[in-house]
Design a protein around this motif. Structure first.
Motif, short mmCIF file in Angstrom:
data_model
loop_
_atom_site.label_atom_id
_atom_site.label_comp_id
_atom_site.label_asym_id
_atom_site.label_seq_id
_atom_site.Cartn_x
_atom_site.Cartn_y
_atom_site.Cartn_z
N VAL A 225 1.09 16.12 1.98
CA VAL A 225 0.24 15.81 0.83
C VAL A 225 0.31 16.96 -0.16
O VAL A 225 0.37 18.13 0.21
CB VAL A 225 -1.22 15.56 1.25
N GLY A 226 0.35 16.60 -1.43
CA GLY A 226 0.35 17.58 -2.51
C GLY A 226 -0.79 17.30 -3.45
O GLY A 226 -1.70 16.52 -3.13
N PRO A 227 -0.77 17.91 -4.65
CA PRO A 227 -1.86 17.66 -5.59
C PRO A 227 -2.04 16.18 -5.92
O PRO A 227 -3.14 15.75 -6.21
CB PRO A 227 -1.43 18.46 -6.83
N GLY A 228 -0.95 15.41 -5.86
CA GLY A 228 -1.06 13.98 -6.14
C GLY A 228 -1.22 13.12 -4.90
O GLY A 228 -1.15 11.89 -4.99
N GLY A 229 -1.46 13.75 -3.77
CA GLY A 229 -1.61 13.02 -2.53
C GLY A 229 -0.30 12.95 -1.78
O GLY A 229 0.58 13.81 -1.91
N GLY A 230 -0.15 11.90 -0.94
CA GLY A 230 1.06 11.74 -0.15
C GLY A 230 1.28 10.29 0.19
O GLY A 230 0.49 9.40 -0.18
N GLN A 231 2.38 10.02 0.90
CA GLN A 231 2.72 8.65 1.25
C GLN A 231 3.21 8.60 2.70
O GLN A 231 3.78 9.57 3.22
CB GLN A 231 3.83 8.11 0.34
N ALA A 232 2.96 7.48 3.32
CA ALA A 232 3.50 7.20 4.64
C ALA A 232 3.96 5.76 4.67
O ALA A 232 3.30 4.86 4.10
CB ALA A 232 2.46 7.44 5.73
N GLU A 233 5.09 5.47 5.28
CA GLU A 233 5.59 4.10 5.39
C GLU A 233 5.09 3.49 6.70
O GLU A 233 5.38 4.01 7.79
CB GLU A 233 7.10 4.05 5.33
N VAL A 234 4.34 2.41 6.59
CA VAL A 234 3.86 1.67 7.76
C VAL A 234 4.88 0.59 8.08
O VAL A 234 5.22 -0.24 7.22
CB VAL A 234 2.47 1.06 7.49
N ARG A 235 5.38 0.60 9.34
CA ARG A 235 6.34 -0.41 9.77
C ARG A 235 5.83 -1.09 11.04
O ARG A 235 5.43 -0.41 12.00
CB ARG A 235 7.72 0.22 10.03
N LEU A 236 5.83 -2.43 10.99
CA LEU A 236 5.36 -3.23 12.13
C LEU A 236 6.46 -4.21 12.51
O LEU A 236 7.27 -4.64 11.68
CB LEU A 236 4.10 -4.03 11.76
N THR A 237 6.47 -4.60 13.79
CA THR A 237 7.33 -5.69 14.25
C THR A 237 6.49 -6.64 15.10
O THR A 237 5.49 -6.24 15.70
CB THR A 237 8.53 -5.16 15.08
N ALA A 238 6.95 -7.89 15.10
CA ALA A 238 6.25 -8.91 15.90
C ALA A 238 7.28 -9.90 16.43
O ALA A 238 8.32 -10.14 15.80
CB ALA A 238 5.19 -9.63 15.07
N GLY A 239 7.01 -10.47 17.58
CA GLY A 239 7.93 -11.44 18.16
C GLY A 239 7.91 -12.77 17.41
O GLY A 239 6.93 -13.12 16.73
N SER A 240 8.96 -13.54 17.55
CA SER A 240 9.07 -14.84 16.87
C SER A 240 8.13 -15.89 17.47
O SER A 240 7.97 -16.98 16.92
CB SER A 240 10.51 -15.36 16.93
N ASP A 241 7.52 -15.54 18.63
CA ASP A 241 6.61 -16.48 19.27
C ASP A 241 5.18 -16.39 18.75
O ASP A 241 4.27 -17.00 19.30
CB ASP A 241 6.64 -16.27 20.78
N GLN A 242 4.96 -15.55 17.73
CA GLN A 242 3.62 -15.37 17.20
C GLN A 242 3.30 -16.46 16.18
O GLN A 242 4.19 -17.03 15.52
CB GLN A 242 3.48 -13.99 16.54
N PHE A 243 1.99 -16.76 16.09
CA PHE A 243 1.51 -17.78 15.15
C PHE A 243 1.28 -17.09 13.80
O PHE A 243 0.32 -16.35 13.61
CB PHE A 243 0.24 -18.42 15.67
N GLN A 244 2.24 -17.29 12.89
CA GLN A 244 2.20 -16.62 11.60
C GLN A 244 1.88 -17.62 10.50
O GLN A 244 1.96 -18.85 10.72
CB GLN A 244 3.53 -15.91 11.36
N PRO A 245 1.54 -17.11 9.28
CA PRO A 245 1.60 -15.70 8.86
C PRO A 245 0.40 -14.89 9.35
O PRO A 245 -0.68 -15.42 9.53
CB PRO A 245 1.60 -15.79 7.35
N PHE A 246 0.68 -13.59 9.54
CA PHE A 246 -0.40 -12.64 9.80
C PHE A 246 -1.01 -12.21 8.47
O PHE A 246 -0.32 -12.12 7.45
CB PHE A 246 0.10 -11.39 10.51
N THR A 247 -2.28 -11.90 8.49
CA THR A 247 -2.91 -11.18 7.39
C THR A 247 -3.05 -9.73 7.86
O THR A 247 -3.75 -9.44 8.84
CB THR A 247 -4.29 -11.74 7.03
N VAL A 248 -2.30 -8.83 7.19
CA VAL A 248 -2.26 -7.42 7.59
C VAL A 248 -3.23 -6.63 6.72
O VAL A 248 -3.14 -6.67 5.48
CB VAL A 248 -0.84 -6.84 7.46
N SER A 249 -4.18 -5.95 7.35
CA SER A 249 -5.14 -5.10 6.63
C SER A 249 -4.91 -3.66 7.09
O SER A 249 -4.93 -3.37 8.28
CB SER A 249 -6.57 -5.52 6.92
N ILE A 250 -4.67 -2.74 6.11
CA ILE A 250 -4.41 -1.33 6.41
C ILE A 250 -5.54 -0.50 5.80
O ILE A 250 -5.79 -0.55 4.59
CB ILE A 250 -3.05 -0.87 5.84
N THR A 251 -6.20 0.23 6.66
CA THR A 251 -7.30 1.10 6.21
C THR A 251 -6.93 2.55 6.54
O THR A 251 -6.44 2.85 7.62
CB THR A 251 -8.60 0.74 6.94
#
Length: 401
Positions: A22-48
């Motif tokens: 993080v710097g004066p303007g903050g920072g970034q992180a890349e969130v990466r998820l995987t899920a199996g094809s047997d899941q009931f989609q679409p998911f609603t993804v909430s990131i806090t």
């Protein structure tokens, strides 16, 4: 019918405990998820993250990636939570801890300062200045603290009011040694420090030790004069810089600045006189106080003159009187700075010889004169150089009928 299960997903990045720059303007992180094809989609993804309102998106495949921004503070423990909900309203949540680290930590440097200062009165105000990386690190303040002395906030003297330049003015109550530390803090509460020590002494005349030359040391003098290696030393408790004035043989003094604990200078001396020579050193401090030491040296001729007679006839027959005679010889001329060759006969003539050298340096000479009557004449030829040193060569001429 089997009971419905909450969404199952794998959180691949960032890993738990990963660093977050993080710097004066903050920072970034890349969130990466995987899920199996047997899941009931679409998911609603909430990131806090860090207690901020959640970021919500749809996840309709086997992989999901999103760049998440973080605020600049705090450095240290940061939290992020991911919740996935399927169309049935079932959900699952994972939470991870990240470690925020300052990508542009603050820096602080001290400008050069006098680490030994002389006080004329108390309290004595010490001024320190310096630099930080200012806006680049989002510096928010500079503080100072003297051991056994004052502490507080520095003054922001930067043109952009970003603490890239600062000044401390601290009153010290009495003499002594004061270690101090200057600490800069940025918006992420990261800190950096610079330290030093100031020794405060009361006003007094400069004290120095004259190491060389010693009293009575010889100064080798040639036709162009000579040199003396002068060396002075003094303690770190002096009020620098000294103004060093060096006078010798009644000549105008030379003046130099002396800013450390040792001063050296090659002092030229004129070729004359050989014998007693004097040199005097005066050191003055910025308060105008001074001290003086004087020494006597001995000048000696480093290239003394030489004189030699060419072969001559010691027994000469007189055919008439007065009887003319001619003598020739040599000296070491210019290397010794010969200025004259003179002669004198016992009970006979005396005078100055003739310079017959091609360079006019008396390296060759001739005398012509006349002896008044028969008899034995002892003579002496004397060469003199520019330092007043002399050397003689002698012989005898017998005149007979």
């Amino acid at each position: 019918m089997a009971e419905a299960l909450p969404p199952a997903f794998t959180w691949t990045a960032p890993t738990d405990g990963a660093a977050l720059d993080v710097g004066p303007g903050g920072g970034q992180a890349e969130v990466r998820l995987t899920a199996g094809s047997d899941q009931f989609q679409p998911f609603t993804v909430s990131i806090t993250r860090d207690g901020l309102p959640a970021l919500t998106e749809q996840f309709s495949g086997t992989s999901y990636a999103k760049t998440v921004t973080f605020g600049p503070a705090p450095v240290g423990a940061r939290s992020i939570s991911v919740k996935c909900a399927d169309p049935n309203g079932l959900s699952s949540t994972q939470t991870r801890s990240l470690v925020g680290r300052d990508s542009v930590p603050p820096t602080v440097t001290l400008d050069p300062f006098s680490d030994r200062q002389t006080a004329r009165s108390f309290p004595h105000t010490v001024t320190l200045t310096g630099r930080t990386n200012g806006a680049a690190s989002a510096v928010t303040g500079v503080a100072f603290a003297f051991a056994n002395g004052p502490s507080g906030s520095a003054e922001d003297t930067s043109s952009g009011r970003d603490w890239s330049a600062w000044r401390v003015q601290a009153p010290l109550a009495t003499t002594g040694t004061y270690p101090f530390m200057v600490t800069v803090t940025n918006s992420r509460r990261s800190t950096a420090s610079a330290s030093g020590t100031i020794t405060l002494v009361a006003q007094g005349p400069p004290a120095f030790t004259w190491a060389t030359p010693a009293v009575g040391d010889m100064v080798d003098l040639g036709p162009a004069g000579g040199q003396v290696a002068l060396r002075l030393t003094s303690g770190s408790d002096q009020f620098y810089p000294f103004t060093v004035s060096i006078a010798h043989d009644g000549l105008p003094a030379t003046t130099d600045q002396y800013t450390g604990t040792e001063f050296t200078k090659t002092v030229p001396f004129g070729p004359t006189p050989v014998g007693a020579r004097s040199i005097s050193v005066t050191c003055a401090d910025p308060n105008g106080l001074s001290s003086t030491q004087t020494r006597s040296l001995m000048g000696r001729d480093s290239v003394p003159p030489t004189a030699a007679l060419n072969p001559f006839e010691g027994n000469q027959t007189v055919t008439s009187l007065p009887h003319p005679i001619t003598l020739t010889g040599t000296t070491n001329g210019a290397p010794s700075g010969i200025t004259e060759v003179s002669y004198a006969f016992d009970n006979g003539p005396s005078g100055v010889a003739q310079d017959t050298s091609p360079g006019g340096d008396w390296s060759a000479w001739r005398l012509r004169d006349a002896l008044p009557t028969t008899g034995s004449y002892t003579f002496r030829v004397t060469a003199t150089n520019s330092r007043g040193s002399t050397v003689s060569a002698s012989g005898t001429i017998n005149l007979h009928l």
